[in-house]
Motif scaffolding. Sequence first.
Motif, PDB file in Angstrom:
ATOM      1  N   GLY A 186       0.781  -1.217   0.000  1.00  0.00           N
ATOM      2  CA  GLY A 186       0.000   0.000   0.000  1.00  0.00           C
ATOM      3  C   GLY A 186       0.819   1.275   0.000  1.00  0.00           C
ATOM      4  N   VAL A 187       2.133   1.146   0.027  1.00  0.00           N
ATOM      5  CA  VAL A 187       3.019   2.306  -0.005  1.00  0.00           C
ATOM      6  C   VAL A 187       3.449   2.580  -1.447  1.00  0.00           C
ATOM      7  CG1 VAL A 187       5.255   3.227   0.745  1.00  0.00           C
ATOM      8  CG2 VAL A 187       3.856   1.893   2.336  1.00  0.00           C
ATOM      9  N   THR A 188       3.485   3.841  -1.815  1.00  0.00           N
ATOM     10  CA  THR A 188       4.039   4.244  -3.111  1.00  0.00           C
ATOM     11  C   THR A 188       5.377   4.919  -2.860  1.00  0.00           C
ATOM     12  OG1 THR A 188       1.893   4.523  -4.180  1.00  0.00           O
ATOM     13  CG2 THR A 188       3.742   5.713  -5.134  1.00  0.00           C
ATOM     14  N   ALA A 189       6.416   4.397  -3.480  1.00  0.00           N
ATOM     15  CA  ALA A 189       7.752   4.982  -3.368  1.00  0.00           C
ATOM     16  C   ALA A 189       7.950   5.974  -4.501  1.00  0.00           C
ATOM     17  CB  ALA A 189       8.813   3.882  -3.425  1.00  0.00           C
ATOM     18  N   ALA A 245      20.993  -5.978 -39.415  1.00  0.00           N
ATOM     19  CA  ALA A 245      21.543  -7.312 -39.618  1.00  0.00           C
ATOM     20  C   ALA A 245      21.252  -8.225 -38.422  1.00  0.00           C
ATOM     21  CB  ALA A 245      23.046  -7.229 -39.871  1.00  0.00           C
ATOM     22  N   SER A 246      21.491  -7.704 -37.222  1.00  0.00           N
ATOM     23  CA  SER A 246      21.263  -8.512 -36.023  1.00  0.00           C
ATOM     24  C   SER A 246      19.883  -8.296 -35.419  1.00  0.00           C
ATOM     25  CB  SER A 246      22.312  -8.175 -34.963  1.00  0.00           C
ATOM     26  OG  SER A 246      22.171  -6.821 -34.541  1.00  0.00           O
ATOM     27  N   ARG A 247      19.155  -7.292 -35.942  1.00  0.00           N
ATOM     28  CA  ARG A 247      17.849  -6.895 -35.447  1.00  0.00           C
ATOM     29  C   ARG A 247      17.902  -6.559 -33.956  1.00  0.00           C
ATOM     30  NH1 ARG A 247      13.997  -6.621 -38.573  1.00  0.00           N
ATOM     31  NH2 ARG A 247      12.446  -6.542 -36.866  1.00  0.00           N
ATOM     32  N   ASN A 248      18.928  -5.813 -33.589  1.00  0.00           N
ATOM     33  CA  ASN A 248      19.096  -5.368 -32.215  1.00  0.00           C
ATOM     34  C   ASN A 248      19.587  -3.928 -32.186  1.00  0.00           C
ATOM     35  OD1 ASN A 248      18.628  -7.858 -30.570  1.00  0.00           O
ATOM     36  ND2 ASN A 248      20.324  -8.623 -31.803  1.00  0.00           N
ATOM     37  N   TYR A 249      19.215  -3.205 -31.131  1.00  0.00           N
ATOM     38  CA  TYR A 249      19.802  -1.900 -30.892  1.00  0.00           C
ATOM     39  C   TYR A 249      21.205  -2.077 -30.327  1.00  0.00           C
ATOM     40  CZ  TYR A 249      15.231   0.248 -31.614  1.00  0.00           C
ATOM     41  OH  TYR A 249      14.046   0.677 -32.161  1.00  0.00           O
ATOM     42  N   LEU A 250      22.075  -1.124 -30.600  1.00  0.00           N
ATOM     43  CA  LEU A 250      23.471  -1.241 -30.200  1.00  0.00           C
ATOM     44  C   LEU A 250      23.739  -0.702 -28.798  1.00  0.00           C
ATOM     45  CD1 LEU A 250      25.270  -0.253 -33.528  1.00  0.00           C
ATOM     46  CD2 LEU A 250      24.610  -2.523 -32.692  1.00  0.00           C
ATOM     47  N   ASP A 251      22.824   0.103 -28.283  1.00  0.00           N
ATOM     48  CA  ASP A 251      23.052   0.741 -26.984  1.00  0.00           C
ATOM     49  C   ASP A 251      21.936   0.411 -26.001  1.00  0.00           C
ATOM     50  OD1 ASP A 251      25.213   1.956 -28.253  1.00  0.00           O
ATOM     51  OD2 ASP A 251      24.178   3.872 -28.520  1.00  0.00           O
ATOM     52  N   ASN A 252      22.131   0.876 -24.774  1.00  0.00           N
ATOM     53  CA  ASN A 252      21.100   0.856 -23.740  1.00  0.00           C
ATOM     54  C   ASN A 252      20.881   2.263 -23.224  1.00  0.00           C
ATOM     55  OD1 ASN A 252      22.510  -2.165 -22.570  1.00  0.00           O
ATOM     56  ND2 ASN A 252      20.491  -1.993 -23.493  1.00  0.00           N
ATOM     57  N   VAL A 253      19.648   2.567 -22.897  1.00  0.00           N
ATOM     58  CA  VAL A 253      19.319   3.786 -22.168  1.00  0.00           C
ATOM     59  C   VAL A 253      19.096   3.375 -20.718  1.00  0.00           C
ATOM     60  CG1 VAL A 253      17.666   5.663 -21.867  1.00  0.00           C
ATOM     61  CG2 VAL A 253      18.298   4.908 -24.172  1.00  0.00           C
ATOM     62  N   ILE A 254      19.815   4.029 -19.809  1.00  0.00           N
ATOM     63  CA  ILE A 254      19.737   3.694 -18.387  1.00  0.00           C
ATOM     64  C   ILE A 254      19.396   4.952 -17.603  1.00  0.00           C
ATOM     65  CG2 ILE A 254      20.944   2.700 -16.402  1.00  0.00           C
ATOM     66  CD1 ILE A 254      22.964   1.519 -18.444  1.00  0.00           C
ATOM     67  N   VAL A 255      18.341   4.879 -16.834  1.00  0.00           N
ATOM     68  CA  VAL A 255      17.933   5.987 -15.974  1.00  0.00           C
ATOM     69  C   VAL A 255      18.246   5.618 -14.528  1.00  0.00           C
ATOM     70  CG1 VAL A 255      15.976   7.311 -15.087  1.00  0.00           C
ATOM     71  CG2 VAL A 255      16.152   6.818 -17.538  1.00  0.00           C
ATOM     72  N   PHE A 256      18.955   6.496 -13.853  1.00  0.00           N
ATOM     73  CA  PHE A 256      19.277   6.328 -12.434  1.00  0.00           C
ATOM     74  C   PHE A 256      18.381   7.276 -11.631  1.00  0.00           C
ATOM     75  CE2 PHE A 256      22.940   5.101 -14.821  1.00  0.00           C
ATOM     76  CZ  PHE A 256      23.613   4.132 -14.086  1.00  0.00           C
ATOM     77  N   ALA A 257      17.833   6.781 -10.533  1.00  0.00           N
ATOM     78  CA  ALA A 257      16.972   7.616  -9.698  1.00  0.00           C
ATOM     79  C   ALA A 257      17.156   7.232  -8.235  1.00  0.00           C
ATOM     80  CB  ALA A 257      15.510   7.452 -10.113  1.00  0.00           C
ATOM     81  N   ARG A 258      16.807   8.162  -7.339  1.00  0.00           N
ATOM     82  CA  ARG A 258      16.879   7.906  -5.904  1.00  0.00           C
ATOM     83  C   ARG A 258      15.526   8.197  -5.274  1.00  0.00           C
ATOM     84  NH1 ARG A 258      17.354  12.414  -2.717  1.00  0.00           N
ATOM     85  NH2 ARG A 258      17.558  14.389  -3.843  1.00  0.00           N
ATOM     86  N   MET A 259      15.205   7.483  -4.199  1.00  0.00           N
ATOM     87  CA  MET A 259      13.925   7.693  -3.530  1.00  0.00           C
ATOM     88  C   MET A 259      13.939   9.017  -2.775  1.00  0.00           C
ATOM     89  SD  MET A 259      11.655   5.037  -1.285  1.00  0.00           S
ATOM     90  CE  MET A 259      12.487   5.180   0.294  1.00  0.00           C
ATOM     91  N   ILE A 260      12.861   9.792  -2.942  1.00  0.00           N
ATOM     92  CA  ILE A 260      12.772  11.089  -2.284  1.00  0.00           C
ATOM     93  C   ILE A 260      11.628  11.166  -1.277  1.00  0.00           C
ATOM     94  CG2 ILE A 260      13.920  12.361  -4.139  1.00  0.00           C
ATOM     95  CD1 ILE A 260      11.089  13.163  -5.121  1.00  0.00           C
ATOM     96  N   SER A 261      10.647  10.284  -1.396  1.00  0.00           N
ATOM     97  CA  SER A 261       9.523  10.318  -0.462  1.00  0.00           C
ATOM     98  C   SER A 261       8.701   9.054  -0.602  1.00  0.00           C
ATOM     99  CB  SER A 261       8.635  11.543  -0.702  1.00  0.00           C
ATOM    100  OG  SER A 261       8.016  11.463  -1.976  1.00  0.00           O
ATOM    101  N   THR A 262       7.781   8.885   0.324  1.00  0.00           N
ATOM    102  CA  THR A 262       6.828   7.767   0.257  1.00  0.00           C
ATOM    103  C   THR A 262       5.446   8.314   0.603  1.00  0.00           C
ATOM    104  OG1 THR A 262       7.116   7.135   2.565  1.00  0.00           O
ATOM    105  CG2 THR A 262       8.580   6.094   0.954  1.00  0.00           C
ATOM    106  N   ARG A 263       4.436   7.617   0.141  1.00  0.00           N
ATOM    107  CA  ARG A 263       3.063   7.978   0.523  1.00  0.00           C
ATOM    108  C   ARG A 263       2.225   6.708   0.593  1.00  0.00           C
ATOM    109  NH1 ARG A 263       0.230   8.102  -4.392  1.00  0.00           N
ATOM    110  NH2 ARG A 263       1.532   8.443  -6.236  1.00  0.00           N
ATOM    111  N   ASN A 264       1.211   6.740   1.412  1.00  0.00           N
ATOM    112  CA  ASN A 264       0.323   5.603   1.575  1.00  0.00           C
ATOM    113  C   ASN A 264      -0.869   5.724   0.642  1.00  0.00           C
ATOM    114  OD1 ASN A 264       1.835   4.359   3.645  1.00  0.00           O
ATOM    115  ND2 ASN A 264       0.937   5.760   5.149  1.00  0.00           N
ATOM    116  N   ALA A 265      -1.371   4.590   0.198  1.00  0.00           N
ATOM    117  CA  ALA A 265      -2.515   4.591  -0.714  1.00  0.00           C
ATOM    118  C   ALA A 265      -3.746   5.135  -0.025  1.00  0.00           C
ATOM    119  CB  ALA A 265      -2.772   3.168  -1.206  1.00  0.00           C
TER     120      ALA A 265
END
Length: 201
Positions: free
Chosen positions: A137-140, A181-201
Motif C-alpha cells: 500500500g506504499v508508493t515509493a 543485420a542482427s535486429r538489435n539496438y546497439l546501446d542501452n538507455v539507463i535511468v538512475f533515480a533515488r527515492m525522495i519520499s513515500t506515501r500511503n494509498a
Amino acid sequence: MTRRASVVLAAVLAFFLSGCDEVTPPRATEQTEVPSSAAPDAVTRGLPKADPVSIDVPVIEARSSLIPLGLNADNTIEVPPVTRPMQAGWYVHGPTPGEVGPSVILGHVDGNQQKGIFFRLKELAPGDKVSIARKDGVTAEFAVTKVERVAKERFPTDAVYGDTTEPELRLITCGGVFDKASRNYLDNVIVFARMISTRNA
C-alpha cells in the motif's frame, strides 16, 4: 564488483542483445546528471521488502503493471514478452523498490512492430519523477538523478546492480542505432533515480 553484480552480468548482457524490434531508432541522448541532496532519515533508511505492482512515469506518459522477472535456465535474464511491449517488469533478485539498494525495472523500447513502455525513456531528465506502487500500500517516489546511453558492450554492470547506501532505482531499455543485420539496438538507455519520499494509498 559486488556478488550481485557478478551474478547478473551475463544475464543482463544477454537481455539487452535481444528482444527489440525496429519501430523508430531513438535519437541520440547525452548523459545528464544532477547532484543528489540529502534525504530525510526515513527515506535513506529505506522500506521493508514488498513486491512492486505498478510504475508511473508521468512526464513520458509511461504507466504499466509490473511482472516479476528472474533468470532463465541458461542464466539469461527473463524479459517482459515482446508480444506485449507495453508491459514492464522488475528484477526479483535485487531489492524491491523502496528497499536500500538498486531496484531494477526493465522494459522494451519497442516490440512486435509497436512502441514499447520505455519508448520515450531517453527523454527523461534529472528531477523527473517516477512512482512505484507496492503491495503493502506504499508508493515509493523517486527522482531521476542521471540518464545515460551506453554501448551494450560497455554496459556498466556494477553501477547498475552494485550496492548503494540508499533506496535507488534503475530503468533500462534498448537505445541508439538499430542494427538491421542482427535486429538489435546497439546501446542501452539507463535511468538512475533515488527515492525522495513515500506515501500511503
